[in-house]
Design a protein around this motif. Sequence first.
Motif, PDB file in Angstrom:
ATOM      1  N   PRO A 206       1.494  -4.850  -4.571  1.00 33.68           N
ATOM      2  CA  PRO A 206       1.189  -5.963  -4.583  1.00 33.68           C
ATOM      3  C   PRO A 206       0.890  -6.245  -5.275  1.00 33.68           C
ATOM      4  O   PRO A 206      -0.582  -5.875  -5.599  1.00 33.68           O
ATOM      5  CB  PRO A 206       0.977  -5.936  -3.297  1.00 33.68           C
ATOM      6  N   PRO A 207       0.008  -7.940  -5.225  1.00 32.75           N
ATOM      7  CA  PRO A 207      -1.221  -8.388  -6.308  1.00 32.75           C
ATOM      8  C   PRO A 207      -2.365  -7.707  -5.526  1.00 32.75           C
ATOM      9  O   PRO A 207      -3.334  -7.496  -4.152  1.00 32.75           O
ATOM     10  CB  PRO A 207      -1.460  -9.676  -5.758  1.00 32.75           C
ATOM     11  N   CYS A 208      -3.496  -7.405  -6.842  1.00 33.08           N
ATOM     12  CA  CYS A 208      -4.960  -6.440  -5.880  1.00 33.08           C
ATOM     13  C   CYS A 208      -5.428  -7.768  -5.733  1.00 33.08           C
ATOM     14  O   CYS A 208      -6.476  -7.340  -5.968  1.00 33.08           O
ATOM     15  CB  CYS A 208      -5.212  -5.990  -8.016  1.00 33.08           C
ATOM     16  N   LEU A 242      -3.030 -14.761  -9.657  1.00 39.25           N
ATOM     17  CA  LEU A 242      -2.460 -13.794  -8.779  1.00 39.25           C
ATOM     18  C   LEU A 242      -2.479 -12.703  -9.877  1.00 39.25           C
ATOM     19  O   LEU A 242      -2.000 -13.206 -10.950  1.00 39.25           O
ATOM     20  CB  LEU A 242      -1.278 -13.770  -8.217  1.00 39.25           C
ATOM     21  N   ASN A 243      -3.120 -11.810  -9.845  1.00 44.04           N
ATOM     22  CA  ASN A 243      -3.443 -10.936 -10.863  1.00 44.04           C
ATOM     23  C   ASN A 243      -2.523  -9.322  -9.962  1.00 44.04           C
ATOM     24  O   ASN A 243      -2.794  -8.991  -8.332  1.00 44.04           O
ATOM     25  CB  ASN A 243      -4.470 -10.548 -11.274  1.00 44.04           C
ATOM     26  N   ALA A 267      -5.317  -7.869  -0.843  1.00 47.59           N
ATOM     27  CA  ALA A 267      -3.955  -7.426   0.230  1.00 47.59           C
ATOM     28  C   ALA A 267      -4.772  -6.498   1.199  1.00 47.59           C
ATOM     29  O   ALA A 267      -3.936  -7.396   2.578  1.00 47.59           O
ATOM     30  CB  ALA A 267      -3.725  -6.249  -0.389  1.00 47.59           C
ATOM     31  N   LYS A 268      -6.118  -6.767   1.082  1.00 50.34           N
ATOM     32  CA  LYS A 268      -6.935  -6.282   2.684  1.00 50.34           C
ATOM     33  C   LYS A 268      -7.249  -7.693   3.012  1.00 50.34           C
ATOM     34  O   LYS A 268      -7.783  -7.355   4.866  1.00 50.34           O
ATOM     35  CB  LYS A 268      -7.623  -5.150   2.702  1.00 50.34           C
ATOM     36  N   THR A 269      -7.797  -8.249   2.407  1.00 46.98           N
ATOM     37  CA  THR A 269      -8.889  -9.687   2.537  1.00 46.98           C
ATOM     38  C   THR A 269      -8.322 -10.485   2.950  1.00 46.98           C
ATOM     39  O   THR A 269      -8.696 -11.959   2.640  1.00 46.98           O
ATOM     40  CB  THR A 269      -9.902  -9.634   2.018  1.00 46.98           C
ATOM     41  N   ARG A 270      -6.931 -10.564   2.878  1.00 43.28           N
ATOM     42  CA  ARG A 270      -6.032 -12.375   2.527  1.00 43.28           C
ATOM     43  C   ARG A 270      -5.890 -12.873   3.851  1.00 43.28           C
ATOM     44  O   ARG A 270      -5.823 -13.703   3.828  1.00 43.28           O
ATOM     45  CB  ARG A 270      -4.568 -11.897   1.960  1.00 43.28           C
ATOM     46  N   TRP A 283       2.632 -10.622  -0.850  1.00 40.37           N
ATOM     47  CA  TRP A 283       2.110  -8.941  -0.261  1.00 40.37           C
ATOM     48  C   TRP A 283       2.742  -8.069  -0.136  1.00 40.37           C
ATOM     49  O   TRP A 283       2.717  -6.790  -0.314  1.00 40.37           O
ATOM     50  CB  TRP A 283       0.526  -9.232   0.768  1.00 40.37           C
ATOM     51  N   LYS A 284       3.722  -8.559   0.566  1.00 43.78           N
ATOM     52  CA  LYS A 284       4.211  -7.377   1.080  1.00 43.78           C
ATOM     53  C   LYS A 284       5.843  -7.045   0.223  1.00 43.78           C
ATOM     54  O   LYS A 284       6.789  -5.851   0.383  1.00 43.78           O
ATOM     55  CB  LYS A 284       5.092  -7.250   2.614  1.00 43.78           C
ATOM     56  N   THR A 285       6.162  -8.159  -0.598  1.00 44.17           N
ATOM     57  CA  THR A 285       7.441  -7.530  -1.125  1.00 44.17           C
ATOM     58  C   THR A 285       7.756  -6.492  -2.006  1.00 44.17           C
ATOM     59  O   THR A 285       9.298  -6.273  -2.751  1.00 44.17           O
ATOM     60  CB  THR A 285       7.886  -8.946  -1.917  1.00 44.17           C
ATOM     61  N   ASN A 286       6.618  -5.797  -2.412  1.00 46.38           N
ATOM     62  CA  ASN A 286       6.529  -4.320  -3.097  1.00 46.38           C
ATOM     63  C   ASN A 286       7.703  -4.076  -2.235  1.00 46.38           C
ATOM     64  O   ASN A 286       8.058  -3.021  -3.167  1.00 46.38           O
ATOM     65  CB  ASN A 286       5.692  -3.826  -3.945  1.00 46.38           C
TER      66      ASN A 286
END
Length: 608
Positions: A206-208, A242-243, A267-270, A283-286
């Motif tokens: 997911p994005p960092c 997005l990184n 991913a945790k604070t989104r 955030w999930k498609t990985n």
Amino acid sequence: MNLSAILPPRRSSNHQINMPDILVNCLLVACQHDEFKRLLGWKGMAVCPKGKKAWTMKLRTHPGVFGLCAEDEYANDSGFFVSLGLYYFPEENEELLESMSLAANIAVVQKDYIQSIRRFSSDENWAAPFRIATVINGLNREENGFTLKLSADQAKVSISQDGIATQDGQWIINPGEIEESIPAHSIAMDFLLVLAAAVSNSLEVPPCGFYRTETPGHATIYDSMGNKFPSSHEITHITDALNWGEREAATSLAFPQLPDFCAQGDAKTRKDLPTPLADALFWKTNDLAAVEVEGNHNYAFDKRPSLIVLSGFLGAGKTTFLNQLLEYHASRNELVAIIQNEIGQTGVDGKLLEGDDSIVELDEGCVCCTLAGNLSKGIEQLKTRFNPKVIVLETTGLANPFNILNEIETLRPLVRLDSVTTLVDAENGPQLLADSDIARNQVKAADVIILNKCDLVSQEEKESLAKLLTTLNKRALLVNTINSEINPGTIYDSDPRTHHFGGISLCPLTPPQHTHAMEGFTSRRFAFNKPLSREDLNDLMTSLPKEVFRLKGIVKVSGNNAPEVVQYVSGRYELSNFSGEFDDDGFLVAIGRDMELDLLEKLERNYS
């Protein structure tokens, strides 16, 4: 961060990174999964054949077409970058057009609009009114940081300083009036959500981090000479980044100098991010398997084949359309199975279909009248033998779809109900709709209406019929075709949530609805064990009474080594060579109402 899926293997240390292709590779890798396409509403991509490197793409969220064009590819000490222009080309009747520039509106109504979209990167001046944003993609030299940035005005606003008037002096746009005002960032964000989800899926992480900055923007003023300059009209310019990968490396790639952020998260604070970013699928498609287990997107992981009910009056072009559907899926290594129903003892259209090993024929009865109970058996047979991607129930031209909708509702454990697709003959449609309840019900039951043979009528006749069809069925998608030619991907959405099929099948019905027997339609088969003379066959085609609405079959003709396919509809006919094997006696099937069949009976006596 796994780059192996999107970068060439065995690269040398000084290998030049092709950044535009990296971004497209992400989409290609992700779209190998049907689940991803349904989850994100991906509907396809095509390479522009001319001009700069560019692609056109279709998404569920918008009726028009997105365009992505590589404008500047460069490298520096940080890494490799590409800047791409993002375009949006609306449909002809899309409401957004009312807020777009006059140049965009003029372009959309031209006959070659669709062709111009396909080659938009070769004509920057033509495409300029449709540009909505800039996309920047970057990969650092250590290959542990990847960034995707979207830069767009919250609203794209242009003002006509001198106004625009007609030749007789009538103002189209008054001097100083806003000519264009569209929500550019919102439209572009819909595209970013899909592109970012593809990146997450391809990189398998997911994005960092996500970052948004807002800076002052401005509208553009145009004068009558074509000069452009900024306006004091206040607009917010938004940059979203997005990184992926190592956080510090990716962030420095996106922002060499850190600005004051308006919003940021990972991913945790989104959950603190603005809509639609907090719940975005990127955030999930990985990990699509985890998304499936989550259970919130069951529609995307549906393994059942889709069911299309293909309807349309006699001679509307169903078999021609079906062959194109077969070819479309064959090019994607996907199998289409067909349950085909014809009135009479001999099926004709099944012999004209390509790949007919996966066809189940239900003859000697109309599936909408007497054979409805056989549907589940036919579907189970096809699933067991072929595991098809799509199952098509091609009904006879005299079938009333309303009579099987309740039956089809019971098939949900076996298939995913896709749509009722009805073809309408543009030339004969008005008379049929006036005379036949069945023809009207075929239109009323449809989720997709294909108005076919539009080359046989005038523009005024086509528009009048389209208006009538819309009156009969306001909710169906209506498309115009010639020879049933259409890309099936443009009418069959990859997301089953957008289909309205189930709504019809749940409507209360009073069985039976009108059937062909109630309207006096009958069929009769004629057999010929000798080759027909060309003269007698042509005389028959030109002399059939109007009560014979449809005549079709395969016959042998003197002087021709190949059997010939006969297709006759309301005075128009076509004879063509049959390309398959045919060792049976020739035959013709006549379908009509109160038919006088003396000519066919005489022909049968002479050649039997």
